[in-house]
Design a protein around this motif. Sequence first.
Motif, PDB file in Angstrom:
ATOM      1  N   LEU A   5       0.847  -1.194   0.000  1.00 45.66           N
ATOM      2  CA  LEU A   5       0.000   0.000   0.000  1.00 45.66           C
ATOM      3  C   LEU A   5       0.885   1.248   0.000  1.00 45.66           C
ATOM      4  O   LEU A   5       1.809   1.362   0.801  1.00 45.66           O
ATOM      5  N   VAL A   6       0.624   2.142  -0.938  1.00 48.59           N
ATOM      6  CA  VAL A   6       1.360   3.411  -0.993  1.00 48.59           C
ATOM      7  C   VAL A   6       0.355   4.552  -0.876  1.00 48.59           C
ATOM      8  O   VAL A   6      -0.722   4.485  -1.456  1.00 48.59           O
ATOM      9  N   TYR A   7       0.692   5.552  -0.101  1.00 50.19           N
ATOM     10  CA  TYR A   7      -0.271   6.640   0.053  1.00 50.19           C
ATOM     11  C   TYR A   7       0.394   7.996  -0.084  1.00 50.19           C
ATOM     12  O   TYR A   7       1.589   8.155   0.144  1.00 50.19           O
ATOM     13  N   VAL A  37       5.004   3.798   2.485  1.00 53.76           N
ATOM     14  CA  VAL A  37       4.785   2.467   1.908  1.00 53.76           C
ATOM     15  C   VAL A  37       4.663   1.411   3.012  1.00 53.76           C
ATOM     16  O   VAL A  37       5.496   1.347   3.917  1.00 53.76           O
ATOM     17  N   VAL A  65      -4.456   6.788  -2.432  1.00 55.31           N
ATOM     18  CA  VAL A  65      -3.981   5.541  -1.828  1.00 55.31           C
ATOM     19  C   VAL A  65      -4.041   4.474  -2.914  1.00 55.31           C
ATOM     20  O   VAL A  65      -5.079   4.289  -3.542  1.00 55.31           O
ATOM     21  N   ILE A  66      -2.920   3.826  -3.150  1.00 55.23           N
ATOM     22  CA  ILE A  66      -2.912   2.751  -4.154  1.00 55.23           C
ATOM     23  C   ILE A  66      -2.559   1.440  -3.458  1.00 55.23           C
ATOM     24  O   ILE A  66      -1.593   1.371  -2.689  1.00 55.23           O
ATOM     25  N   LEU A  67      -3.336   0.416  -3.759  1.00 53.49           N
ATOM     26  CA  LEU A  67      -3.095  -0.893  -3.174  1.00 53.49           C
ATOM     27  C   LEU A  67      -2.738  -1.872  -4.293  1.00 53.49           C
ATOM     28  O   LEU A  67      -3.483  -2.017  -5.267  1.00 53.49           O
TER      29      LEU A  67
ATOM     30  N   VAL B   6       9.104   2.649  -5.760  1.00 50.67           N
ATOM     31  CA  VAL B   6       8.763   3.678  -4.763  1.00 50.67           C
ATOM     32  C   VAL B   6      10.057   4.232  -4.195  1.00 50.67           C
ATOM     33  O   VAL B   6      10.995   3.490  -3.934  1.00 50.67           O
ATOM     34  N   GLN B  34       1.905   8.206  -8.569  1.00 48.74           N
ATOM     35  CA  GLN B  34       1.656   8.882  -7.290  1.00 48.74           C
ATOM     36  C   GLN B  34       2.915   9.632  -6.917  1.00 48.74           C
ATOM     37  O   GLN B  34       3.994   9.336  -7.443  1.00 48.74           O
ATOM     38  N   VAL B  37       5.811   7.357  -6.590  1.00 52.40           N
ATOM     39  CA  VAL B  37       5.568   6.004  -7.101  1.00 52.40           C
ATOM     40  C   VAL B  37       5.508   6.003  -8.631  1.00 52.40           C
ATOM     41  O   VAL B  37       4.802   6.814  -9.228  1.00 52.40           O
ATOM     42  N   ASP B  77      -2.848  -7.077  -8.888  1.00 50.19           N
ATOM     43  CA  ASP B  77      -4.019  -6.205  -9.024  1.00 50.19           C
ATOM     44  C   ASP B  77      -3.712  -4.844  -8.424  1.00 50.19           C
ATOM     45  O   ASP B  77      -2.993  -4.758  -7.434  1.00 50.19           O
ATOM     46  N   LYS B  78      -4.304  -3.822  -9.018  1.00 48.85           N
ATOM     47  CA  LYS B  78      -4.083  -2.479  -8.495  1.00 48.85           C
ATOM     48  C   LYS B  78      -5.423  -1.840  -8.191  1.00 48.85           C
ATOM     49  O   LYS B  78      -6.316  -1.853  -9.028  1.00 48.85           O
ATOM     50  N   GLU B  79      -5.557  -1.314  -6.989  1.00 46.96           N
ATOM     51  CA  GLU B  79      -6.792  -0.611  -6.607  1.00 46.96           C
ATOM     52  C   GLU B  79      -6.453   0.803  -6.182  1.00 46.96           C
ATOM     53  O   GLU B  79      -5.469   1.023  -5.491  1.00 46.96           O
ATOM     54  N   TRP B  80      -7.274   1.737  -6.613  1.00 52.40           N
ATOM     55  CA  TRP B  80      -7.102   3.126  -6.178  1.00 52.40           C
ATOM     56  C   TRP B  80      -8.169   3.430  -5.142  1.00 52.40           C
ATOM     57  O   TRP B  80      -9.349   3.271  -5.404  1.00 52.40           O
ATOM     58  N   TRP B  81      -7.728   3.910  -4.004  1.00 51.70           N
ATOM     59  CA  TRP B  81      -8.663   4.424  -3.002  1.00 51.70           C
ATOM     60  C   TRP B  81      -8.368   5.913  -2.920  1.00 51.70           C
ATOM     61  O   TRP B  81      -7.249   6.315  -2.646  1.00 51.70           O
ATOM     62  N   GLY B  82      -9.366   6.734  -3.108  1.00 48.87           N
ATOM     63  CA  GLY B  82      -9.119   8.171  -3.109  1.00 48.87           C
ATOM     64  C   GLY B  82      -8.924   8.642  -4.529  1.00 48.87           C
ATOM     65  O   GLY B  82      -9.359   7.986  -5.472  1.00 48.87           O
ATOM     66  N   LYS B  83      -8.250   9.756  -4.695  1.00 47.80           N
ATOM     67  CA  LYS B  83      -8.154  10.343  -6.027  1.00 47.80           C
ATOM     68  C   LYS B  83      -7.169   9.577  -6.918  1.00 47.80           C
ATOM     69  O   LYS B  83      -6.218   8.969  -6.444  1.00 47.80           O
TER      70      LYS B  83
END
Lengths: 92, 92
Positions: A5-7, A37, A65-67, B6, B34, B37, B77-83
């Motif tokens: 997880l990177v934010y 990270v 936030v990317i997961l 990163v 990001q 990233v 897999d990649k998930e975006w949380w937020g913008k």
Amino acid sequence: MYVVLVYDVSKDENGRKRWSHIFKICKKYMSHIQNSVFEGELSKVQLIKMQNELKPYINSELDSVILFKSRQQKWLDKEWWGKQADVTSFII
Amino acid sequence: MYVVLVYDVSKDENGRKRWSHIFKICKKYMSHIQNSVFEGELSKVQLIKMQNELKPYINSELDSVILFKSRQQKWLDKEWWGKQADVTSFII
């Protein structure tokens, strides 16, 4: 599953507070491996719990936030270039 | 192979300059997704070239660069949380 997880939490709109909540929640579920990270081995249930806890603190217009999820850690090699340090200690 | 890079470049010892070099080299090979990233599809040769270009600018006592490598993007897999924004434009 293995997750990274990177934010990137904006400083705007009281971002310091959001950042602190996000950091603490991530720290509960994963290991802190670099400034913004985390990595960890999570079950599906843990991932959903974490996501639900994080949701109120992610400003969808300001924060990112990317997961990254991999079913098995072995599918993802990790290399360190530069220092490889415990970065948690000086933050909490 | 699919890679996620990163980085955390310290501000010490003229870090702003190192950061700028590292950012530009990464940008040449990958997409900026990001703040600190990048992700991209690289051949082995490209990866070695990029590593060789980055090496002089990574201070091994101050800076941290982590590279996650997956043989196939579909394993991750990649998930975006937020913008989910193009963050490059305001930096360069």
